[in-house]
Structures are given as C-alpha cells and as structure tokens.
Scaffold this active site. Structure first.
Site, mmCIF file in Angstrom:
data_model
loop_
_atom_site.group_PDB
_atom_site.id
_atom_site.type_symbol
_atom_site.label_atom_id
_atom_site.label_comp_id
_atom_site.label_asym_id
_atom_site.label_seq_id
_atom_site.Cartn_x
_atom_site.Cartn_y
_atom_site.Cartn_z
ATOM 1 N N LYS A 19 0.815 -1.215 0.000
ATOM 2 C CA LYS A 19 0.000 0.000 0.000
ATOM 3 C C LYS A 19 0.858 1.278 0.000
ATOM 4 O O LYS A 19 2.058 1.223 0.287
ATOM 5 C CB LYS A 19 -0.923 -0.028 1.218
ATOM 6 C CG LYS A 19 -2.011 -1.115 1.166
ATOM 7 C CD LYS A 19 -2.917 -0.999 2.396
ATOM 8 C CE LYS A 19 -4.080 -1.968 2.349
ATOM 9 N NZ LYS A 19 -4.964 -1.790 3.538
ATOM 10 N N TYR A 59 -12.568 -1.757 -3.629
ATOM 11 C CA TYR A 59 -13.028 -1.921 -2.241
ATOM 12 C C TYR A 59 -14.552 -1.869 -2.118
ATOM 13 O O TYR A 59 -15.072 -1.589 -1.047
ATOM 14 C CB TYR A 59 -12.393 -0.856 -1.347
ATOM 15 C CG TYR A 59 -11.055 -1.255 -0.733
ATOM 16 C CD1 TYR A 59 -10.883 -2.483 -0.078
ATOM 17 C CD2 TYR A 59 -9.965 -0.386 -0.768
ATOM 18 C CE1 TYR A 59 -9.671 -2.826 0.501
ATOM 19 C CE2 TYR A 59 -8.747 -0.735 -0.179
ATOM 20 C CZ TYR A 59 -8.612 -1.960 0.456
ATOM 21 O OH TYR A 59 -7.416 -2.292 1.043
ATOM 22 N N ASN A 122 -1.772 0.279 6.999
ATOM 23 C CA ASN A 122 -1.291 -1.018 7.493
ATOM 24 C C ASN A 122 -0.451 -1.775 6.458
ATOM 25 O O ASN A 122 -0.289 -2.988 6.546
ATOM 26 C CB ASN A 122 -2.455 -1.853 8.029
ATOM 27 C CG ASN A 122 -3.535 -2.091 6.990
ATOM 28 O OD1 ASN A 122 -3.353 -1.766 5.823
ATOM 29 N ND2 ASN A 122 -4.643 -2.658 7.403
ATOM 30 N N HIS A 125 -2.194 -5.353 1.638
ATOM 31 C CA HIS A 125 -3.517 -5.941 1.430
ATOM 32 C C HIS A 125 -3.327 -7.381 1.001
ATOM 33 O O HIS A 125 -2.363 -7.695 0.284
ATOM 34 C CB HIS A 125 -4.287 -5.196 0.323
ATOM 35 C CG HIS A 125 -5.483 -5.969 -0.172
ATOM 36 N ND1 HIS A 125 -6.711 -5.881 0.435
ATOM 37 C CD2 HIS A 125 -5.609 -6.879 -1.178
ATOM 38 C CE1 HIS A 125 -7.553 -6.708 -0.194
ATOM 39 N NE2 HIS A 125 -6.910 -7.316 -1.177
ATOM 40 N N GLU A 136 -9.861 -10.472 -7.492
ATOM 41 C CA GLU A 136 -8.866 -9.399 -7.331
ATOM 42 C C GLU A 136 -7.708 -9.553 -8.326
ATOM 43 O O GLU A 136 -7.199 -8.556 -8.850
ATOM 44 C CB GLU A 136 -8.345 -9.380 -5.894
ATOM 45 C CG GLU A 136 -9.441 -8.951 -4.915
ATOM 46 C CD GLU A 136 -8.981 -8.898 -3.458
ATOM 47 O OE1 GLU A 136 -7.809 -9.246 -3.170
ATOM 48 O OE2 GLU A 136 -9.798 -8.495 -2.609
HETATM 49 N N1 UDP Z 1 -9.750 -0.034 7.502
HETATM 50 C C1 UDP Z 1 -9.779 1.190 8.114
HETATM 51 N N2 UDP Z 1 -10.510 1.325 9.267
HETATM 52 C C2 UDP Z 1 -11.175 0.288 9.845
HETATM 53 C C3 UDP Z 1 -11.137 -0.960 9.213
HETATM 54 C C4 UDP Z 1 -10.420 -1.105 8.038
HETATM 55 O O1 UDP Z 1 -9.192 2.150 7.638
HETATM 56 O O2 UDP Z 1 -11.797 0.469 10.902
HETATM 57 C C5 UDP Z 1 -8.999 -0.195 6.259
HETATM 58 C C6 UDP Z 1 -7.703 -0.969 6.486
HETATM 59 O O3 UDP Z 1 -6.678 -0.337 5.741
HETATM 60 C C7 UDP Z 1 -8.001 -2.335 5.931
HETATM 61 C C8 UDP Z 1 -8.994 -2.015 4.805
HETATM 62 O O4 UDP Z 1 -9.760 -0.935 5.316
HETATM 63 O O5 UDP Z 1 -6.826 -2.992 5.484
HETATM 64 C C9 UDP Z 1 -9.924 -3.147 4.448
HETATM 65 O O6 UDP Z 1 -10.569 -3.607 5.624
HETATM 66 P P1 UDP Z 1 -10.698 -5.153 5.929
HETATM 67 O O7 UDP Z 1 -11.638 -5.296 7.072
HETATM 68 O O8 UDP Z 1 -11.006 -5.883 4.670
HETATM 69 O O9 UDP Z 1 -9.234 -5.534 6.478
HETATM 70 P P2 UDP Z 1 -8.090 -6.433 5.809
HETATM 71 O O10 UDP Z 1 -8.755 -7.500 4.998
HETATM 72 O O11 UDP Z 1 -7.238 -5.513 4.988
HETATM 73 O O12 UDP Z 1 -7.327 -6.981 6.991
HETATM 74 MG MG MG Z 2 -10.212 -7.392 3.532
#
Ligand code: UDP
Ligand code: MG
Length: 143
Positions: A19, A59, A122, A125, A136
C-alpha cells in the site's frame, strides 16, 4: 485417504498489494524479500497508481462502511505494488503472514506488526478467500 491428503499439495494464487504508506517509505523491496523468504513466489507484479474510482471499485465490498471514503482516497493517494503470490494454501498463508488489520493487534513476526503504522496505513492488502483472490487477480491482471 489421510496419506493421500498429506501428499497432495494445494498450490494457490492470491493477490497482494503493497500500500501507499509502505511504498512512500521505500519498503517495497524489503516486503518482497519477506514474501520470498516465507516461500511465496511472485509470479506477476506491477507498480501502478489507482484513480479514486478504481479504488472504489476494488473496495466495493466496504462501500457501506464509515471508513470507505477515506480508505479509497488513501489507496489512490500514491503508487502501489500489486503482486500475484503463489504458494501452497497461499490465501490463508498470506493472511496469516500479514497479521491483524490493526497493526497494534498484529502478532509478532507478521508484516503489519513490523511495517504497519495504523489501522488505515497497514502497509499490505491480501485477498481474504480463494474466490476473492480470483476476482482481485482479474481486477489487476486481466489478460
Ligand atoms: N480499515 C480502516 N478502518 C477500519 C477498518 C479497516 O481504515 O476500521 C482499512 C484498512 O486499511 C483495511 C482495509 O480498510 O486494510 C480493508 O478492511 P478489511 O476489514 O477488509 O481488512 P483487511 O482485509 O485488509 O485486513
Ligand atoms: Mg479485507
């Protein structure tokens, strides 16, 4: 049957994104090395920058979430590296190696523990299921 199961391997592909926060800190080669050391093969990769509307499409599953708009602004804010990773059980292996979404909760030895800054920044992805991995991969590498 157990012997058969043990000797069968289940090679999968998953989609990984380095990212913008990680690219900005020049962590892409280090993160790629981490994947390779963990036994992942990077079969395709490219560095791109998404438009806001491409990020919104990517997304789309999160479109009702309160963080959706900021998330899409962030993902399109700078270059990213998208990769197809290949390994036995790659989807779950990558999810485990990434660690929890919130780096503060990520386990020791995970990428998000090591590189993540915050829940939104974070660093990586990864597809969350075999079905989504196919969608994807096709999103970024249709040919
Ligand atoms: N995210 C965020 N705030 C939240 C939850 C998620 O900004 O409270 C962002 C975070 O960068 C995350 C992405 O949205 O990686 C997608 O969320 P998901 O729950 O799919 O998490 P992931 O699969 O990336 O662990
Ligand atoms: Mg996710």
């Amino acid at each position: 049957i157990n012997l058969w199961k043990k000797t069968m391997n289940n090679i999968e592909q998953t989609l990984s994104i380095i990212k913008p926060d990680a690219i900005e800190r020049n962590l892409d080669s280090e993160i790629k090395k981490e994947f390779i050391n963990k036994g992942f093969k990077i079969t395709k990769e490219k560095k791109i920058q998404l438009t806001k509307s491409e990020a919104e499409e990517f997304y789309k599953v999160h479109e009702t979430k309160p963080f959706y708009n900021d998330l899409c602004t962030y993902l399109s804010s700078g270059p990213i590296v998208v990769m197809i990773l290949e390994k036995e059980d790659a989807v779950i292996a990558n999810r485990e190696f990434m660690g929890a979404t919130d780096p503060k909760k990520a386990e020791e030895g995970t990428l998000r523990k090591k590189f993540g800054v915050s829940i939104d920044k974070n660093s990586v992805h990864g597809s969350d299921s075999v079905e989504n991995a196919k969608i994807e991969i096709n999103f970024f590498f249709k040919d």
